[in-house]
Every structure is written in structure tokens, then in C-alpha cells.
Write a protein that holds these residues in place. Sequence first.
Motif, short mmCIF file in Angstrom:
data_model
loop_
_atom_site.label_atom_id
_atom_site.label_comp_id
_atom_site.label_asym_id
_atom_site.label_seq_id
_atom_site.Cartn_x
_atom_site.Cartn_y
_atom_site.Cartn_z
N ILE A 15 -6.82 -1.90 -4.49
CA ILE A 15 -7.44 -0.62 -4.11
C ILE A 15 -8.89 -0.81 -3.69
O ILE A 15 -9.64 -1.52 -4.34
N GLY A 16 -9.27 -0.16 -2.60
CA GLY A 16 -10.68 -0.07 -2.21
C GLY A 16 -11.14 1.34 -2.50
O GLY A 16 -10.80 2.28 -1.76
N TYR A 17 -11.86 1.52 -3.60
CA TYR A 17 -12.19 2.86 -4.09
C TYR A 17 -13.65 3.21 -3.77
O TYR A 17 -14.56 2.43 -4.07
N VAL A 18 -13.86 4.33 -3.13
CA VAL A 18 -15.21 4.82 -2.83
C VAL A 18 -15.39 6.14 -3.56
O VAL A 18 -14.76 7.14 -3.19
N GLY B 226 0.79 -1.23 0.00
CA GLY B 226 0.00 0.00 0.00
C GLY B 226 0.81 1.28 0.00
O GLY B 226 0.27 2.37 0.23
N HIS B 227 2.09 1.19 -0.29
CA HIS B 227 2.96 2.38 -0.31
C HIS B 227 2.69 3.14 -1.61
O HIS B 227 3.01 2.68 -2.71
N PRO C 37 -8.27 -4.17 1.09
CA PRO C 37 -7.18 -3.89 0.15
C PRO C 37 -5.96 -3.28 0.84
O PRO C 37 -5.98 -3.02 2.04
N GLU C 38 -4.95 -3.02 0.04
CA GLU C 38 -3.75 -2.38 0.56
C GLU C 38 -3.93 -0.88 0.68
O GLU C 38 -3.32 -0.23 1.53
N LEU C 39 -4.76 -0.32 -0.20
CA LEU C 39 -4.92 1.12 -0.28
C LEU C 39 -6.40 1.48 -0.35
O LEU C 39 -7.13 0.95 -1.19
N TYR C 40 -6.84 2.34 0.55
CA TYR C 40 -8.22 2.84 0.52
C TYR C 40 -8.22 4.26 -0.04
O TYR C 40 -7.42 5.10 0.38
#
Length: 575
Positions: free
Chosen positions: A410-413, A331-332, A489-492
Motif C-alpha cells: 500500500i502507498g498511503y497518503v 492490487g485487487h 505499490p499495488e494499491l494507492y
Amino acid sequence: MISILKYLKPYWFFMVMVFVFTLSAILLELYLPTLMADVVDIGIVNHDISFILQTGALMIASALLAIVFNIISIYFSTKAALGLGRDIRRKLFLSVENFSLKEYEKFGPSSLITRTTNDIKQIQDVINMMLRMMTRAPLMLVGGIVLAVSRDAVLSLIFLAALPILAGLIFFISKKALPLFGLLQKKTDRLNLILRETLIGTRVVRAFNRVEYEKSRFNQANRDYRDTGIRVNKIMSFMFPVMMLVMNFTSIAIVWFGAIRIDQGMMQIGNLMAFLQYALMILFSLILLSMVFVMIPRAEASAKRISEVLHVKPEIVDARDELREENGLRGHLEFKNVTFRYSGAEKPAVENISFTAKPGEVTAIIGSTGAGKTTLTQLIPRFYDVESGSILLNRVDIRRMKQHTLRQKIGYVPQKASLFSGTIAENILLGKKDATEVEIFEALETAQALDFVQEKEDGIFAHIEQSGLNLSGGQKQRLSIARALVRKPELYVFDDSFSALDYKTDAKLREALKKKVSDSTILVVAQRVNTVINADQIIVLNEGKTAGVGTHEQLLKENKIYQEIVESQEKEESA
């Protein structure tokens, strides 16, 4: 149109069967006038009842068998046409799914819907008709001419006058109709666009008392469609009366000159009757051809519109030399001098943006409307590609990753919560298709959505209407957040996803996020200072450029733009 016909290749067997059974049916139909001539010239003239009965029975058997062959031919042509329609529809859908937002915006949803439904239906109908008529008509035309000439070559000269008239008429009308059919499809797009906008925005239309204006707008588009349709049909309606007129005059000429030849003893009555039948078959085959030529211009216009979509090469594609992460990072996220401008824009939406978001930290982006906050979030999952600079995830340029691999991390909102018709569980499972009920409830609890979900009679199996019309704005946002959380995910990436929440729910949600996703990177875009106040770093955007980076306390001391944002919101709250 030719580019569309290549999709018929898998259905070659069906097309062969159409040809075989159509040919068999036509041979039987062409045999009937000969049998009828024998009944008259042999059976009736010689008063041979047994010959009449035998030949009559053969005629009935031939007619019934021809009907069966025609039904089988229609079955195979329909299978091929519907299969073609299904394949093109699937191909079109998959092409659109691979579009970047740039290509999607180029066509627009209304036009893409029309092309996927109406245009493909036009092609499907024409292919179905072509497989039957374009096989039947030429065979009947050639067979009819050969047999008519064999009956009486001199009387066949009548066709030299009739056939060029019909052929010229078909060519003239097709040439006139083609541009109008293309225009008609554009009018369909416009009608679909207005209808879709009015239905989706019905609350806004009513709230601002714009019902009459929308009625007027729809009526204008409807009239344009009607007027264009009338123009097309006026041209098309001219064809059939003229063809019937030519056909009837041809029949009169055949009977007239045929009677003269019978009187001169050069022709028998049965032969004249058979010749007349063959003449009608020849003329009828031309009518069938004209029907195909009437449909082809519209199908050609539809095929052109479909090809426009199919031939678009997506701007964003997977790299051939995909790089795999081997550095153990999770998630970097790093922006390096990122610049991006929308197609046709004079200046970049974001310019020279650089920052790093690390796992276990919350990075917030704040700024005025139009500062480029949402643009930044859309660059991360590669909805658009950067113009210059690079975005690194786990120190790998995202352009060197497969899109599926990237988006799985990615967890995209999105800014506007998008929900689909179905149950709450089905919407959450879009984030992770194999999520268990325990994981669903955990995500709902973290997103502060569990209370209102449990209040529903069916719980997570409660039905959601299209676009979540039976939910409030805050409920939709919380379900969208739960959908991202269940993926783990690694990145929200939260693009102003807390805007519809009250301060209490907002605070609870941020607190829950810190506990539940502490090992992931969180990127939050927000308008409210209260949402970002506890972030590990806050990036202030102004007119697409970085105006400051730091914690709330640092920015409050040193950054004038951030001070103005805080001050303006404090005034609003006190007011």
C-alpha cells in the motif's frame, strides 16, 4: 516495580561486581575505626611512634583502596542502571509502535512521551541508587552493629532506642509520599500536554488571539505541578532534620555513657572513639536506606505507568496462519459488508459498505464531512480492524496477512501530510529505503513537486523542519504523495490528499498518475467533485452508508446526494 526489575537480568555480572567491590570497600572502612582505636590505646598510651606511623600508613592505604573500590562499584552500578533504562526505553518504544490507533489514542502522545523519558529516568536513577545504597547500607549496618557490640555490648543498648525511631519515620514518610508521587507524574503529563498543544498550534493560538488564554492554561497546570511538588517535598524535608536530630542525640548518649564507663575502668578511650565511629556508620547506613525509600515511591509510581503501557496487548496482531496470495492478482481490493464503530461510539462510523476497486482503475470516495471516508481508508492498512464483514486484497482477507506484508503493498497518503525533520530525500526514502535518485526525481515529477524542489539551493537535500513547518500546505501534500509513489505499490490510497492543491496542479497530478501508475489500483478520497470527476467509479457516502456507486455521469443523473454535492460546489465556484 518488580516487573521492571526483571530487565536487570542481563546485567547480573555488573550487579555481582557492585556487590564484590562494595563489600570490599565497606570491610576496609569498618577496619579504620579499629586501627584508630589501636593508635590511641596502644600507640599513644605507650608512646610508640613507630606503631603510630605504621598503623597510620595502613589507615591511609585502606582509605585510598576503599575510595578506588567505591569508584569501581559506582561505575558498574551506573552501567547496569543506564543499560536498564536503555532496554526499557527500547521496549516501550517498540510496544507503542505495535499499538493500533485505538491503544495509541487511549494514552495520548503527551503521556507516552512522559513515560518514555521522565518515568524511565526516575527508575534509572533509583536503580542506580539501589544498586549502590541497598548493597552498601545493609552491609555497613550489619558490620557496624557486629563491631560495635564486640567493642561494648552494654553501650550498644543505646541503639535499641534510636533504630526503631528511624525505621518508623522511614515507613511513615514512604506511606504518605507514594500517592503524591503518582499525582506528580500525572501533573507532569498535563504540563507536557498543554506545552505540546501550544507549541504545535501556535499559529492557531495567535490567529485567534488566544495567547493570554493559553498562558492562563499553562500557568494553572504549572501551579498545580508546583503545589504538588511542594507538598511532596514538605513531607520529604521532614525526614532529614529528624534523622539528624536522632543521630546527634545518639552520639551525645554514646559519649555520655561511654565517659561513665571509662571513668569506671570498663572501657578504653580508643574503644569509645571506635564505638562512636561505628555508631555513626550504623546511623549513616539508615540515612542511606531512607534516601532509597524516599526515591522508591516515585519510582514505583513511574514503574506502574510504564507497566501499563508494556502490558497492553495490541488489538491488531498478525494471524498465526498467514495466507499467501497464489492467484496472480495485484492490487485487487474488495470491501464486503464492512461495518466499523469507534470505541465507545453509539453508532457505527461506517456500516455495511461493499465495493470493489480493480487494478488500472481509479475508485473515488466522496461525501460530506463525517460521512466515514477517512475511516474507510484507515481500515485498509489495518490501523483499525473491522467490526464485521471483511476487506480482501487480492482475494485474501487482510486479517490473514502479516501487517508488514499488507502495508508493503500500500502507498498511503494521509489526510494531514506528515513530514519529518531531515532532508527532502530522507522523507521520500521513508517510502522506499533503497530508492535511487532517479526514482526519487521520478516520484517528485509525478507528484508535481519537482519544480519547487529544484528551486531550493540544495535540491532534494534541502532541509525540512519538524512537521514541514518551512513548507506550504500544498508542498507538504505533494511530498507526501511522492513518498507513496516512490514505493510503487499495488494499491494507492489518497485520503483527501489533493485538498491543498490548486485546480491546475490537481489536474496535472491526476493526469500524471494515470500514466505512471496505470497497473495499480488507485483509491481517492476527496471533497471536491473536480478531483473525482474522471474516476472509473465514484462511491458516495452519507452518514457512514453507501448512498450510490457509479461514474460521474451516472450519479449526476440518478443520485440525489451526489447532485446536491455538485450543485453546492458549482454555486461556490460561481460565487
